[in-house]
Design an enzyme around this catalytic site. Structure first.
Site, PDB file in Angstrom:
ATOM      1  N   ASP A  88      -2.449  -1.564  -3.708  1.00  0.00           N
ATOM      2  CA  ASP A  88      -3.683  -0.796  -3.750  1.00  0.00           C
ATOM      3  C   ASP A  88      -3.730   0.056  -4.922  1.00  0.00           C
ATOM      4  O   ASP A  88      -4.994   0.163  -5.623  1.00  0.00           O
ATOM      5  CB  ASP A  88      -3.557   0.272  -2.626  1.00  0.00           C
ATOM      6  CG  ASP A  88      -2.387   1.000  -2.272  1.00  0.00           C
ATOM      7  OD1 ASP A  88      -1.405   0.946  -3.391  1.00  0.00           O
ATOM      8  OD2 ASP A  88      -2.094   1.695  -1.407  1.00  0.00           O
ATOM      9  N   SER A 123       0.883  -1.061   0.211  1.00  0.00           N
ATOM     10  CA  SER A 123      -0.126  -0.008   0.080  1.00  0.00           C
ATOM     11  C   SER A 123       0.916   1.206   0.122  1.00  0.00           C
ATOM     12  O   SER A 123       1.950   1.050   0.442  1.00  0.00           O
ATOM     13  CB  SER A 123      -0.744   0.119   1.149  1.00  0.00           C
ATOM     14  OG  SER A 123      -1.529   0.937   1.369  1.00  0.00           O
ATOM     15  N   HIS A 124       0.350   2.203  -0.400  1.00  0.00           N
ATOM     16  CA  HIS A 124       0.964   3.487  -0.364  1.00  0.00           C
ATOM     17  C   HIS A 124       1.044   4.007   1.063  1.00  0.00           C
ATOM     18  O   HIS A 124       1.921   5.034   1.447  1.00  0.00           O
ATOM     19  CB  HIS A 124       0.298   4.743  -1.086  1.00  0.00           C
ATOM     20  CG  HIS A 124       0.438   4.556  -2.766  1.00  0.00           C
ATOM     21  ND1 HIS A 124       0.102   3.516  -3.285  1.00  0.00           N
ATOM     22  CD2 HIS A 124       1.339   5.373  -3.711  1.00  0.00           C
ATOM     23  CE1 HIS A 124       0.552   3.580  -4.762  1.00  0.00           C
ATOM     24  NE2 HIS A 124       1.241   4.787  -4.582  1.00  0.00           N
ATOM     25  N   SER A 125       0.425   3.380   1.824  1.00  0.00           N
ATOM     26  CA  SER A 125       0.545   3.913   3.464  1.00  0.00           C
ATOM     27  C   SER A 125       0.903   2.606   4.097  1.00  0.00           C
ATOM     28  O   SER A 125       0.384   1.632   4.102  1.00  0.00           O
ATOM     29  CB  SER A 125      -1.055   4.230   3.789  1.00  0.00           C
ATOM     30  OG  SER A 125      -0.967   4.153   5.464  1.00  0.00           O
ATOM     31  N   SER A 163       1.126   2.853  -9.111  1.00  0.00           N
ATOM     32  CA  SER A 163       2.336   2.710  -8.975  1.00  0.00           C
ATOM     33  C   SER A 163       3.107   1.639  -7.869  1.00  0.00           C
ATOM     34  O   SER A 163       4.227   1.459  -8.062  1.00  0.00           O
ATOM     35  CB  SER A 163       3.092   4.192  -8.373  1.00  0.00           C
ATOM     36  OG  SER A 163       2.494   4.393  -6.916  1.00  0.00           O
TER      37      SER A 163
END
Length: 126
Positions: free
Chosen positions: A66, A8-10, A69
Site C-alpha cells: 500500500d 498493508s499498514h492495516s 515503508s
C-alpha cells in the site's frame, strides 16, 4: 500456481483487500494478507511479511503493497526467504484483483501475474 501477498499498514485493510480479490475473481488463487505492526497498530513488519511469504504454498509469489515503508519492509523480507518473489508496482486493491484473476489461471506465471497487477496503474475510475 502463483500466490499473492497483500501488505498493508492495516491488518484489516489487508484482509479486506484479500476478501474482495478472492470474491471478485480469484477464489482459486492463494491470497495471504499481512499488515499492521506487531502490537496490532498501524505499520508494517519485515518479520511478519517474511513469515507470511514462507507460509504461501506456491513456489512463486507476487507482493502488493500500500505505501512506501511497506515496500521497504517487503524488500527486507524477500531477502530472507527462499521463494521466488516480485513486488508489483500497482495500486494495491485494483492490482490485487487483477493479479488474483490471473493467478487463478492454469497458465499463470510470476511475470504474467505481476504484469496483470501493473496493468491497473493507469485505470481510470471515472
Amino acid at each position: 500456481m502463483v500466490g499473492l501477498v497483500v501488505v498493508s499498514h492495516s491488518k484489516k485493510a489487508a484482509e479486506g483487500i484479500r476478501d474482495i480479490a478472492a470474491e471478485m475473481g480469484g477464489a482459486d488463487a492463494t491470497i495471504e494478507p499481512v499488515g499492521g505492526d506487531p502490537d496490532g497498530g498501524i505499520g508494517t513488519s519485515a518479520p511478519e511479511i517474511r513469515s507470511t511469504l514462507e507460509s504461501v504454498p506456491d513456489e512463486e509469489v507476487v507482493v502488493l503493497v500500500d505505501l512506501g515503508s511497506a515496500v521497504m519492509n517487503a524488500e527486507l523480507a524477500i531477502e530472507q526467504v527462499d521463494v521466488n518473489v516480485e513486488i508489483a508496482d500497482a495500486p494495491v486493491l485494483e492490482g490485487a484483483l487483477n493479479a488474483a484473476v490471473e493467478a487463478a489461471s492454469s497458465k499463470a506465471s510470476l511475470e504474467s501475474v505481476r504484469a496483470a497487477a501493473e496493468e491497473t496503474r493507469e485505470l481510470s475510475k471515472l
